[in-house]
Design a protein around this motif. Structure first.
Motif, PDB file in Angstrom:
ATOM      1  N   THR A 247      41.401  45.466  46.195  1.00 55.66           N
ATOM      2  CA  THR A 247      40.000  45.609  46.591  1.00 55.66           C
ATOM      3  C   THR A 247      39.215  44.351  46.250  1.00 55.66           C
ATOM      4  O   THR A 247      39.594  43.579  45.362  1.00 55.66           O
ATOM      5  CB  THR A 247      39.319  46.791  45.871  1.00 55.66           C
ATOM      6  N   ARG A 248      38.106  44.194  46.954  1.00 55.94           N
ATOM      7  CA  ARG A 248      37.213  43.055  46.706  1.00 55.94           C
ATOM      8  C   ARG A 248      36.728  43.056  45.266  1.00 55.94           C
ATOM      9  O   ARG A 248      36.710  42.035  44.582  1.00 55.94           O
ATOM     10  CB  ARG A 248      36.041  43.161  47.679  1.00 55.94           C
ATOM     11  N   GLU A 249      36.301  44.224  44.798  1.00 47.61           N
ATOM     12  CA  GLU A 249      35.758  44.332  43.444  1.00 47.61           C
ATOM     13  C   GLU A 249      36.787  43.921  42.402  1.00 47.61           C
ATOM     14  O   GLU A 249      36.471  43.193  41.459  1.00 47.61           O
ATOM     15  CB  GLU A 249      35.263  45.761  43.169  1.00 47.61           C
ATOM     16  N   LEU A 250      38.014  44.377  42.574  1.00 41.46           N
ATOM     17  CA  LEU A 250      39.054  44.033  41.610  1.00 41.46           C
ATOM     18  C   LEU A 250      39.400  42.546  41.693  1.00 41.46           C
ATOM     19  O   LEU A 250      39.588  41.886  40.673  1.00 41.46           O
ATOM     20  CB  LEU A 250      40.301  44.886  41.824  1.00 41.46           C
ATOM     21  N   ALA A 251      39.454  42.004  42.897  1.00 38.34           N
ATOM     22  CA  ALA A 251      39.752  40.579  43.047  1.00 38.34           C
ATOM     23  C   ALA A 251      38.687  39.731  42.356  1.00 38.34           C
ATOM     24  O   ALA A 251      39.009  38.751  41.666  1.00 38.34           O
ATOM     25  CB  ALA A 251      39.854  40.208  44.525  1.00 38.34           C
ATOM     26  N   LEU A 252      37.425  40.085  42.531  1.00 38.90           N
ATOM     27  CA  LEU A 252      36.349  39.326  41.883  1.00 38.90           C
ATOM     28  C   LEU A 252      36.399  39.476  40.370  1.00 38.90           C
ATOM     29  O   LEU A 252      36.148  38.517  39.633  1.00 38.90           O
ATOM     30  CB  LEU A 252      34.992  39.754  42.436  1.00 38.90           C
ATOM     31  N   GLN A 253      36.735  40.668  39.898  1.00 43.45           N
ATOM     32  CA  GLN A 253      36.865  40.889  38.452  1.00 43.45           C
ATOM     33  C   GLN A 253      38.011  40.042  37.891  1.00 43.45           C
ATOM     34  O   GLN A 253      37.858  39.375  36.860  1.00 43.45           O
ATOM     35  CB  GLN A 253      37.123  42.367  38.177  1.00 43.45           C
ATOM     36  N   VAL A 254      39.145  40.033  38.570  1.00 49.88           N
ATOM     37  CA  VAL A 254      40.292  39.239  38.127  1.00 49.88           C
ATOM     38  C   VAL A 254      39.923  37.755  38.118  1.00 49.88           C
ATOM     39  O   VAL A 254      40.220  37.031  37.168  1.00 49.88           O
ATOM     40  CB  VAL A 254      41.529  39.503  39.014  1.00 49.88           C
ATOM     41  N   SER A 255      39.271  37.309  39.168  1.00 48.43           N
ATOM     42  CA  SER A 255      38.855  35.915  39.254  1.00 48.43           C
ATOM     43  C   SER A 255      37.947  35.537  38.084  1.00 48.43           C
ATOM     44  O   SER A 255      38.124  34.481  37.460  1.00 48.43           O
ATOM     45  CB  SER A 255      38.143  35.663  40.584  1.00 48.43           C
TER      46      SER A 255
END
Length: 137
Positions: free
Chosen positions: A81-89
């Motif tokens: 998900t977008r949210e998880l990708a941004l959190q990981v980043s």
């Protein structure tokens, strides 16, 4: 048990963030044989992202204190998900900040032209969602 030494720059980042001891999932990932694929399932907030970031360091940096110049990515993180990708980043940004790593996010809802420009300038780590990564390919 204190964090085992991983990489000097990452060790400093952990210390500055107040990380004193690894979580159970971090311990398990750090104890795994280097170079092996890992499948980790744990609750939100268990420290998975930091664990994976630490596990990647020997492969990405070796003995170097900092990354070399920007070029083709050396790591790809795919999040569902977008949210998880941004959190990981965001987590990888602070963890790798002292290494000079350039991290690029590629997710839906963001301007793909800006992402493409960032990719063309070069980076070390790309974090994205499957759909947006496919768009860039």
């Amino acid at each position: 048990m204190p964090f085992p030494a991983s990489h000097p720059a990452l060790d400093r980042a952990l210390s500055e963030r107040g990380y004193a001891e690894p979580t159970p999932v971090q311990s398990a990932v750090l104890e795994a044989e280097q170079g092996r694929d890992l499948l980790v399932s744990a609750q939100t907030g268990s420290g998975k992202t930091v664990a994976f970031g630490l596990a990647l360091a020997p492969t990405l940096l070796g003995e170097a204190e900092k990354f070399a110049e920007f070029g083709a990515p050396v790591a790809l993180v795919i999040a569902p998900t977008r949210e998880l990708a941004l959190q990981v980043s965001n987590e990888l940004q602070w963890l790798y900040a002292k290494t000079g790593a350039r991290i690029v996010s590629c997710v839906g809802g963001m301007d793909p032209k800006v992402e493409r420009q960032a990719l063309n300038r070069g980076c070390h780590i790309v974090v994205g969602t499957p759909g947006r990564l496919r768009d860039h390919l």
